[in-house]
Enzyme design. Structure first.
Site, PDB file in Angstrom:
ATOM      1  N   ASP A   1      86.115 -26.291  21.039  1.00 25.91           N
ATOM      2  CA  ASP A   1      85.993 -27.073  22.449  1.00 25.91           C
ATOM      3  C   ASP A   1      85.657 -25.561  23.470  1.00 25.91           C
ATOM      4  O   ASP A   1      86.269 -24.798  23.235  1.00 25.91           O
ATOM      5  CB  ASP A   1      87.218 -27.625  22.930  1.00 25.91           C
ATOM      6  CG  ASP A   1      87.334 -28.681  24.375  1.00 25.91           C
ATOM      7  OD1 ASP A   1      87.125 -27.906  25.248  1.00 25.91           O
ATOM      8  OD2 ASP A   1      87.612 -29.557  24.246  1.00 25.91           O
ATOM      9  N   ILE A   2      84.770 -26.073  24.340  1.00 25.66           N
ATOM     10  CA  ILE A   2      84.393 -24.705  25.227  1.00 25.66           C
ATOM     11  C   ILE A   2      85.647 -24.589  26.220  1.00 25.66           C
ATOM     12  O   ILE A   2      85.380 -23.492  26.892  1.00 25.66           O
ATOM     13  CB  ILE A   2      83.073 -25.291  25.959  1.00 25.66           C
ATOM     14  CG1 ILE A   2      82.415 -24.141  26.442  1.00 25.66           C
ATOM     15  CG2 ILE A   2      83.062 -26.158  27.175  1.00 25.66           C
ATOM     16  CD1 ILE A   2      80.869 -24.393  27.116  1.00 25.66           C
TER      17      ILE A   2
ATOM     18  N   GLU B   1      86.438 -37.953  29.243  1.00 28.49           N
ATOM     19  CA  GLU B   1      85.456 -37.383  30.269  1.00 28.49           C
ATOM     20  C   GLU B   1      84.164 -37.495  29.701  1.00 28.49           C
ATOM     21  O   GLU B   1      83.153 -37.405  30.410  1.00 28.49           O
ATOM     22  CB  GLU B   1      85.920 -36.059  30.705  1.00 28.49           C
ATOM     23  CG  GLU B   1      87.223 -36.197  31.766  1.00 28.49           C
ATOM     24  CD  GLU B   1      87.766 -34.755  32.077  1.00 28.49           C
ATOM     25  OE1 GLU B   1      87.396 -33.888  31.140  1.00 28.49           O
ATOM     26  OE2 GLU B   1      88.585 -34.629  32.996  1.00 28.49           O
ATOM     27  N   VAL B   2      83.874 -37.301  28.447  1.00 25.10           N
ATOM     28  CA  VAL B   2      82.849 -37.432  27.589  1.00 25.10           C
ATOM     29  C   VAL B   2      82.643 -38.497  26.863  1.00 25.10           C
ATOM     30  O   VAL B   2      83.352 -38.918  25.993  1.00 25.10           O
ATOM     31  CB  VAL B   2      82.614 -36.058  26.967  1.00 25.10           C
ATOM     32  CG1 VAL B   2      81.252 -36.073  26.019  1.00 25.10           C
ATOM     33  CG2 VAL B   2      82.801 -34.749  27.619  1.00 25.10           C
TER      34      VAL B   2
ATOM     35  N   HIS C   1      85.285 -38.388  20.562  1.00 24.74           N
ATOM     36  CA  HIS C   1      85.581 -37.351  19.808  1.00 24.74           C
ATOM     37  C   HIS C   1      87.224 -37.104  19.619  1.00 24.74           C
ATOM     38  O   HIS C   1      88.030 -37.668  20.477  1.00 24.74           O
ATOM     39  CB  HIS C   1      85.317 -36.249  20.837  1.00 24.74           C
ATOM     40  CG  HIS C   1      85.543 -36.251  22.187  1.00 24.74           C
ATOM     41  ND1 HIS C   1      84.981 -37.215  22.954  1.00 24.74           N
ATOM     42  CD2 HIS C   1      86.626 -35.660  22.971  1.00 24.74           C
ATOM     43  CE1 HIS C   1      85.473 -37.115  24.169  1.00 24.74           C
ATOM     44  NE2 HIS C   1      86.373 -36.121  23.975  1.00 24.74           N
TER      45      HIS C   1
HETATM   46  P1  5GP Z   1      87.863 -35.749  26.998  1.00 26.08           P
HETATM   47  O1  5GP Z   1      88.593 -35.415  28.317  1.00 26.08           O
HETATM   48  O2  5GP Z   1      86.585 -36.470  27.163  1.00 26.08           O
HETATM   49  O3  5GP Z   1      88.810 -36.192  25.958  1.00 26.08           O
HETATM   50  O4  5GP Z   1      87.504 -34.196  26.314  1.00 26.08           O
HETATM   51  C1  5GP Z   1      86.286 -33.707  26.625  1.00 26.08           C
HETATM   52  C2  5GP Z   1      86.170 -32.549  25.866  1.00 26.08           C
HETATM   53  O5  5GP Z   1      85.070 -31.680  25.918  1.00 26.08           O
HETATM   54  C3  5GP Z   1      86.858 -31.537  27.090  1.00 26.08           C
HETATM   55  O6  5GP Z   1      88.007 -30.712  26.439  1.00 26.08           O
HETATM   56  C4  5GP Z   1      85.944 -30.367  27.252  1.00 26.08           C
HETATM   57  O7  5GP Z   1      86.444 -29.108  27.546  1.00 26.08           O
HETATM   58  C5  5GP Z   1      84.855 -30.411  26.077  1.00 26.08           C
HETATM   59  N1  5GP Z   1      83.535 -30.112  26.425  1.00 26.08           N
HETATM   60  C6  5GP Z   1      82.903 -30.619  27.686  1.00 26.08           C
HETATM   61  N2  5GP Z   1      81.738 -30.131  27.665  1.00 26.08           N
HETATM   62  C7  5GP Z   1      81.625 -29.414  26.690  1.00 26.08           C
HETATM   63  C8  5GP Z   1      80.328 -28.577  25.978  1.00 26.08           C
HETATM   64  O8  5GP Z   1      79.220 -28.404  26.473  1.00 26.08           O
HETATM   65  N3  5GP Z   1      80.796 -27.964  24.923  1.00 26.08           N
HETATM   66  C9  5GP Z   1      81.841 -28.087  24.453  1.00 26.08           C
HETATM   67  N4  5GP Z   1      81.762 -27.371  23.125  1.00 26.08           N
HETATM   68  N5  5GP Z   1      82.825 -28.780  24.792  1.00 26.08           N
HETATM   69  C10 5GP Z   1      82.732 -29.503  25.810  1.00 26.08           C
END
Ligand code: 5GP
Length: 139
Positions: A31-32, A96-97, A101
């Site tokens: 995770d970034i 958010e994505v 995942h």
């Molecule tokens: P969510 O809130 O959707 O469960 O988590 C999305 C995750 O994706 C977050 O922890 C965020 O840091 C990670 N993320 C978003 N953009 C990127 C990216 O470009 N690369 C990587 N490796 N992680 C990302």
């Protein structure tokens, strides 16, 4: 919904990532913005926005890969003392994505990670009622 997410580019190799595991169906990468050092994301290569769009067998595979990564987090220099799995399905759940995942989050004492919740103590009849409703909705 626009099916594009940054994860599609990462899977295609068009955006950079720090890979941990890859096979024909699944990719795992760092995770970034890790909530603890060693935070890994496990994703299906098919662009399923939500759990409802994901083949259950592939969902099971995400967990299997997550299980192996959890062991590696304990055995690697991350030296995890414990591991949390987290999956946000839907905006209200914090997603958010919009590409399914599984977060695999290594834990160390005092690392500051936590979930906020207010557990309640419902009557057994209420638990039974909702259990029946959920059973009825199982497909
Ligand atoms: P969510 O809130 O959707 O469960 O988590 C999305 C995750 O994706 C977050 O922890 C965020 O840091 C990670 N993320 C978003 N953009 C990127 C990216 O470009 N690369 C990587 N490796 N992680 C990302």
């Amino acid at each position: 919904m626009n099916p594009y997410t940054i994860f599609a580019d990462i899977i295609a190799g068009a955006a950079p990532s720090s890979k941990v595991y890859e096979d024909d169906e699944v990719l795992a990468f760092m995770d970034i913005r890790p909530v603890t050092p060693g935070h890994v994301l496990v994703v299906p290569k098919v662009p399923a926005p939500s759990l409802a769009d994901l083949d259950p067998a592939l969902g099971g595979k995400l967990f299997q890969v997550g299980q192996r990564i959890a062991a590696a987090l304990r055995g690697s220099e991350v030296a995890a003392d414990g591991v949390n799995f987290f999956l946000a399905d839907g905006v209200t759940a914090g997603q958010e994505v919009f590409h399914v995942h599984l977060h695999v989050i290594p834990r160390r004492p005092g690392d500051g990670f936590g979930l906020r919740a207010r557990p309640t103590s419902p009557a057994r009849a209420d638990l039974d009622y909702l259990a029946g409703s959920i059973r009825g909705a199982l497909t």
